[in-house]
Design a protein around this motif. Structure first.
Motif, PDB file in Angstrom:
ATOM      1  N   GLU A 118       0.897  -1.082   0.027  1.00  0.00           N
ATOM      2  CA  GLU A 118       0.108   0.007   0.038  1.00  0.00           C
ATOM      3  C   GLU A 118       1.009   1.415   0.032  1.00  0.00           C
ATOM      4  O   GLU A 118       0.755   2.185  -0.583  1.00  0.00           O
ATOM      5  CB  GLU A 118      -0.807   0.239   1.291  1.00  0.00           C
ATOM      6  CG  GLU A 118      -1.831   1.259   1.277  1.00  0.00           C
ATOM      7  CD  GLU A 118      -2.830   0.957   2.488  1.00  0.00           C
ATOM      8  OE1 GLU A 118      -4.029   0.791   2.307  1.00  0.00           O
ATOM      9  OE2 GLU A 118      -2.461   0.722   3.641  1.00  0.00           O
ATOM     10  N   GLN A 119       1.966   1.060   0.894  1.00  0.00           N
ATOM     11  CA  GLN A 119       3.012   2.356   0.925  1.00  0.00           C
ATOM     12  C   GLN A 119       3.571   2.504  -0.399  1.00  0.00           C
ATOM     13  O   GLN A 119       3.690   4.014  -1.139  1.00  0.00           O
ATOM     14  CB  GLN A 119       3.931   2.352   2.085  1.00  0.00           C
ATOM     15  CG  GLN A 119       3.273   2.375   3.435  1.00  0.00           C
ATOM     16  CD  GLN A 119       2.845   3.649   3.624  1.00  0.00           C
ATOM     17  OE1 GLN A 119       3.377   4.704   3.390  1.00  0.00           O
ATOM     18  NE2 GLN A 119       1.567   3.825   4.036  1.00  0.00           N
ATOM     19  N   GLU A 148       0.953   4.263  -2.756  1.00  0.00           N
ATOM     20  CA  GLU A 148       0.760   5.695  -2.370  1.00  0.00           C
ATOM     21  C   GLU A 148       1.930   6.565  -2.456  1.00  0.00           C
ATOM     22  O   GLU A 148       1.773   7.623  -2.969  1.00  0.00           O
ATOM     23  CB  GLU A 148       0.341   5.701  -0.838  1.00  0.00           C
ATOM     24  CG  GLU A 148      -1.229   5.630  -0.665  1.00  0.00           C
ATOM     25  CD  GLU A 148      -1.541   5.462   0.825  1.00  0.00           C
ATOM     26  OE1 GLU A 148      -0.674   6.042   1.882  1.00  0.00           O
ATOM     27  OE2 GLU A 148      -2.560   4.776   1.097  1.00  0.00           O
ATOM     28  N   CYS A 154     -13.969  -2.067   3.700  1.00  0.00           N
ATOM     29  CA  CYS A 154     -13.007  -1.105   4.493  1.00  0.00           C
ATOM     30  C   CYS A 154     -13.548  -0.671   5.700  1.00  0.00           C
ATOM     31  O   CYS A 154     -12.788  -0.162   6.550  1.00  0.00           O
ATOM     32  CB  CYS A 154     -12.765   0.062   3.503  1.00  0.00           C
ATOM     33  SG  CYS A 154     -11.532  -0.557   2.115  1.00  0.00           S
ATOM     34  N   ALA A 175      -5.633  -3.429   4.109  1.00  0.00           N
ATOM     35  CA  ALA A 175      -5.583  -3.124   2.648  1.00  0.00           C
ATOM     36  C   ALA A 175      -6.515  -4.241   2.060  1.00  0.00           C
ATOM     37  O   ALA A 175      -5.824  -4.835   1.238  1.00  0.00           O
ATOM     38  CB  ALA A 175      -4.194  -2.963   2.320  1.00  0.00           C
ATOM     39  N   LEU A 192      -6.242  -4.475  -1.688  1.00  0.00           N
ATOM     40  CA  LEU A 192      -5.101  -5.053  -2.512  1.00  0.00           C
ATOM     41  C   LEU A 192      -4.662  -6.462  -2.394  1.00  0.00           C
ATOM     42  O   LEU A 192      -3.700  -6.960  -3.053  1.00  0.00           O
ATOM     43  CB  LEU A 192      -3.642  -4.108  -2.248  1.00  0.00           C
ATOM     44  CG  LEU A 192      -4.026  -2.681  -1.949  1.00  0.00           C
ATOM     45  CD1 LEU A 192      -2.743  -1.816  -1.484  1.00  0.00           C
ATOM     46  CD2 LEU A 192      -3.929  -2.072  -3.602  1.00  0.00           C
TER      47      LEU A 192
END
Ligand SMILES: Nc1ncnc2c1ncn2[C@@H]1O[C@H](COP(=O)(O)OP(=O)(O)OP(=O)(O)O)[C@@H](O)[C@H]1O
Ligand SMILES: [Mg+2]
Length: 275
Positions: free
Chosen positions: A16-17, A20, A239, A260, A263
Motif C-alpha cells: 500500500e505504501q 501511495e 473497508c 488493505a 490490495l
C-alpha cells in the motif's frame, strides 16, 4: 494451512505504501506483474522472485464490469498507462503478466480479459481465478474467501488448496453508495466521497449496514452447503471498521479482514504469475 495474518498484513501495508508514495523496493531476480481489472479499480502489482511486493499502481476505472470488458480500447489504454508508469519508476521493462477472473465467468469473457493484458504489452503467463489469488496472499488452503467489490459479492470455498465452490451475486460497494445517496439526498459522487472518508464512518455505516447484512445473507446461503470455520473478507467494500463485526454476528463464525483489503487480490495475481 492457517493464515499468518501478521505477516500477511505487513506485506499488504508495505505494498500500500509503495503505491501511495509511488516508490519501488529493491528486488531479487525477475519481476512479475499481476493485473487486476476490477469494476471500480484497475490495479497493477509487481513482485520479485521471493513474492515480495516491489511496486504497484492503481487507476479508477469503468472499463470492466464484474469481469466483463465493456470498453476494450479503454481497458488496454489504462493498463498500458499503468505499465508505462511502473516501468519508468523501475527503470526496467515488465514482461511476464498475469490476470484474474471472478468466479463463474464465461470462457469468452476470460479470453477478453487475457487479450487486454497482452495488448498492453505483457506476455500473458496465467489467468488465475480471483479467490485463488487472494488465498495465496492470505496463505490459506481452507476456508471461505469473500470478495466484496464494486458490483458483486463473490464467495469461494477452498478445501486443500482447491476452489471447490464459487458463487458471485450482485450487491457490492456501488449499492452502498446508492443507499447513501438516497438517504442523504445527495449525488452518487458526493455519496462515494462520503463513504470512503473514515471520519464519516459513524454517519455512513448505520445507513449502509442493511447492505452489509444483505452481503452476509448471500454468504450464509453458500455456507449452509459448504460449512467452514473462518471467512476471509477482501475487496474495497469491506473497508469499514465495523464490517467484520456485522458479518460475524450474522454468520456466527470467525471473520478475518486483512489490512488493505483492496490490495489482496491484485498482489495475489502477481504471486500467481508463474512461467
Ligand atoms: N475506504 C473505503 N470505504 C468503503 N468503501 C470503499 C473504500 N474504498 C473503496 N471502496 C469501495 O470498494 C469498491 C471497489 O472495491 P474493489 O476495488 O475491490 O472492487 P473491484 O474489484 O473494482 O470490483 P468487482 O470485484 O466487483 O469487479 C467500490 O464500491 C468502492 O466505493
Ligand atoms: Mg475485484
Amino acid at each position: 494451512m492457517g493464515c499468518d495474518i501478521i505477516q500477511c498484513n505487513e506485506k499488504l501495508l508495505e505494498f500500500e505504501q509503495l503505491i501511495e508514495n509511488r516508490e519501488k523496493k529493491h528486488w531479487k531476480g525477475t519481476l512479475r506483474t499481476g493485473v487486476d481489472l476490477g469494476t471500480a479499480n484497475i490495479v497493477l502489482a509487481v513482485v520479485d522472485e521471493e513474492n515480495q511486493p516491489v511496486a504497484g499502481a492503481t487507476f479508477p476505472s469503468t472499463v470492466v464490469r464484474d469481469g466483463i470488458v465493456v470498453d476494450y480500447v479503454g481497458a488496454v489504454q489504462a493498463v498500458t498507462k499503468l505499465k508505462d508508469q511502473l516501468e519508468e519508476l523501475l527503470g526496467e521493462t515488465l514482461d511476464a503478466g498475469a490476470c484474474a477472473i471472478p468466479p463463474g465467468i464465461l470462457s469468452g469473457n476470460v479470453k477478453a480479459i487475457g487479450n487486454v493484458v497482452e495488448s498492453a504489452g505483457f506476455r500473458l503467463t496465467e489467468i488465475v481465478d480471483e479467490p485463488t489469488a487472494a488465498a495465496a496472499v492470505l496463505g490459506i488452503t481452507d476456508g471461505a474467501v469473500v470478495d466484496v467489490g464494486g458490483g458483486t459479492t463473490g464467495i469461494s470455498i477452498l478445501e486443500n488448496g482447491k476452489v471447490i465452490y464459487t458463487s458471485d451475486e450482485p450487491t457490492g460497494g456501488t449499492h452502498m453508495t446508492l443507499v447513501l445517496a438516497g438517504f442523504y439526498g445527495c449525488s452518487t459522487q458526493d455519496a462515494e466521497i462520503m463513504k470512503r472518508d473514515p471520519s464519516q464512518e459513524s454517519n455512513v455505516f448505520p445507513v449502509v449496514k442493511p447492505v452489509v447484512e444483505k452481503m452476509a445473507a448471500i454468504v450464509k446461503r453458500s455456507l449452509e452447503k459448504y460449512p467452514v470455520d473462518t471467512v476471509y473478507v477482501v475487496g474495497g467494500a469491506c473497508c469499514f471498521t465495523q464490517f467484520e463485526a456485522v458479518f460475524e454476528k450474522y454468520l456466527g463464525i470467525s471473520v478475518v479482514k486483512p489490512a488493505a483489503p483492496l490490495l489482496v487480490t491484485p498482489l495475489g495475481i502477481a504471486m500467481n504469475c508463474t512461467e
